[in-house]
Each structure stands twice: as structure tokens, then as C-alpha cells.
Design a protein around this motif. Sequence first.
Motif, mmCIF file in Angstrom:
data_model
loop_
_atom_site.group_PDB
_atom_site.id
_atom_site.type_symbol
_atom_site.label_atom_id
_atom_site.label_comp_id
_atom_site.label_asym_id
_atom_site.label_seq_id
_atom_site.Cartn_x
_atom_site.Cartn_y
_atom_site.Cartn_z
ATOM 1 N N GLY A 4 4.685 -39.540 -45.290
ATOM 2 C CA GLY A 4 6.030 -39.155 -45.685
ATOM 3 C C GLY A 4 6.175 -37.683 -45.981
ATOM 4 N N HIS A 5 5.128 -36.917 -45.737
ATOM 5 C CA HIS A 5 5.150 -35.478 -45.983
ATOM 6 C C HIS A 5 4.706 -34.748 -44.720
ATOM 7 N N ALA A 6 5.031 -33.475 -44.641
ATOM 8 C CA ALA A 6 4.584 -32.621 -43.539
ATOM 9 C C ALA A 6 4.293 -31.242 -44.116
ATOM 10 N N GLY A 7 3.454 -30.498 -43.430
ATOM 11 C CA GLY A 7 3.050 -29.194 -43.931
ATOM 12 C C GLY A 7 3.363 -28.066 -42.971
ATOM 13 N N VAL A 8 3.691 -26.924 -43.535
ATOM 14 C CA VAL A 8 3.935 -25.709 -42.765
ATOM 15 C C VAL A 8 2.826 -24.727 -43.117
ATOM 16 N N VAL A 9 2.168 -24.183 -42.097
ATOM 17 C CA VAL A 9 1.050 -23.258 -42.320
ATOM 18 C C VAL A 9 1.572 -21.834 -42.396
ATOM 19 N N LYS B 73 -2.346 -20.662 -46.121
ATOM 20 C CA LYS B 73 -1.809 -21.548 -47.142
ATOM 21 C C LYS B 73 -0.893 -22.570 -46.474
ATOM 22 N N VAL B 74 -0.902 -23.793 -46.984
ATOM 23 C CA VAL B 74 -0.047 -24.845 -46.448
ATOM 24 C C VAL B 74 1.005 -25.202 -47.492
ATOM 25 N N PHE B 75 2.277 -25.170 -47.078
ATOM 26 C CA PHE B 75 3.387 -25.592 -47.927
ATOM 27 C C PHE B 75 3.788 -26.989 -47.490
ATOM 28 N N ILE B 76 3.780 -27.930 -48.433
ATOM 29 C CA ILE B 76 4.024 -29.335 -48.107
ATOM 30 C C ILE B 76 5.439 -29.720 -48.516
ATOM 31 N N TYR B 77 6.136 -30.392 -47.594
ATOM 32 C CA TYR B 77 7.502 -30.862 -47.802
ATOM 33 C C TYR B 77 7.557 -32.376 -47.645
ATOM 34 N N GLU B 78 8.403 -33.017 -48.431
ATOM 35 C CA GLU B 78 8.656 -34.445 -48.243
ATOM 36 C C GLU B 78 9.674 -34.580 -47.121
ATOM 37 N N VAL B 79 9.367 -35.368 -46.102
ATOM 38 C CA VAL B 79 10.250 -35.500 -44.950
ATOM 39 C C VAL B 79 10.883 -36.896 -44.863
ATOM 40 N N ARG B 80 10.723 -37.695 -45.913
ATOM 41 C CA ARG B 80 11.407 -38.982 -45.978
ATOM 42 C C ARG B 80 12.864 -38.768 -46.374
ATOM 43 N N GLN B 81 13.668 -39.801 -46.155
ATOM 44 C CA GLN B 81 15.061 -39.725 -46.577
ATOM 45 C C GLN B 81 15.105 -39.689 -48.104
ATOM 46 N N GLN B 82 15.907 -38.771 -48.649
ATOM 47 C CA GLN B 82 15.994 -38.575 -50.085
ATOM 48 C C GLN B 82 17.465 -38.573 -50.504
ATOM 49 N N LEU C 231 10.956 -27.682 -39.528
ATOM 50 C CA LEU C 231 10.440 -27.446 -40.870
ATOM 51 C C LEU C 231 10.029 -25.984 -41.068
ATOM 52 N N GLY C 232 9.514 -25.340 -40.027
ATOM 53 C CA GLY C 232 9.150 -23.924 -40.111
ATOM 54 C C GLY C 232 10.377 -23.054 -40.360
ATOM 55 N N ASN C 233 11.486 -23.362 -39.678
ATOM 56 C CA ASN C 233 12.735 -22.626 -39.903
ATOM 57 C C ASN C 233 13.260 -22.850 -41.307
ATOM 58 N N LEU C 234 13.192 -24.095 -41.790
ATOM 59 C CA LEU C 234 13.641 -24.403 -43.149
ATOM 60 C C LEU C 234 12.848 -23.593 -44.170
ATOM 61 N N HIS C 235 11.540 -23.534 -43.994
ATOM 62 C CA HIS C 235 10.698 -22.789 -44.927
ATOM 63 C C HIS C 235 11.003 -21.292 -44.874
ATOM 64 N N GLN C 236 11.183 -20.781 -43.675
ATOM 65 C CA GLN C 236 11.400 -19.346 -43.510
ATOM 66 C C GLN C 236 12.782 -18.918 -44.016
#
Length: 128
Positions: free
Chosen positions: A32-37, A64-73, A104-109
Motif C-alpha cells: 500500500g506504499h510506494a517510494g521515490v528515490v 534517500k527514499v521518500f515513502i508515500y501511502e498510495v492506498r485510497q485515503q 509520484l515523482g512529480n507529486l514529490h517534486q
Amino acid sequence: MEKLPKSGIIALIVIVLLLVGLFKSAVTIDSGHAGVVHETLGEGVDPDKEALGPGFHIIAPWNKVFIYEVRQQEIVENMQVLSSNGLDIKLEASAWFQPDISNLGNLHQQKGQNYVSRVLQPAIRSAA
């Protein structure tokens, strides 16, 4: 007490450095999570690079890895607003959201890890 030979001290230091490097390189991502490097020695986060899925991953120890929850919230906002005739109205607004793994990379950036408080909560408040 006997002194360790120089080669023993050097071997011990090398082993400790290897263990530290190994532990800094290992990343486990829950379901349920994904990571951006974030590549520290590179150009940061590459938005075109695919996000890391659940499981065990080996990365360079300086990244470094940033972890995001990718389940419906769900996000819930309790608000108190005034109607057009001046009456107090209490309302509860909620919104369902789910981050897109492919972006997810765009969201983080662009928004960062606090995107819920930076984007979603103000949008719900402004709709009221």
C-alpha cells in the motif's frame, strides 16, 4: 591484554564500514506504499523514473527514499461557516483521494510530502 595486529584493526574497520553501508542501502516498503528515490549525488528526484513498489530494495547508501501511502485515503474537515443571512452553519466535508503511482515523482517534486495539508485541505476549505 594482547594488542590486535594492524591487519586485524583494519579488517575490523572495513567490516564495520561494510555493515553500515549495507544497512543504509536496504529499504523495505510496506504494501500500500510506494517510494521515490532522491539521488543525492545526481539531480534529485527524477519524475520520469518509476516509483519503488512494495518489497525489499537496495539503493546507493547516499540516496534517500521518500515513502508515500498510495492506498485510497479520506480527509475530513469540520468547519463552521456563515450562511448568506448570517446564520452559523456547522458542516463536515470529506474527500477521498489516492496518489497516482506513475506520477509520484512529480507529486514529490512539486508538492512534497505534506501535499495533504498544502493542497487538499485548503481546497476543501475554499469549497465551503
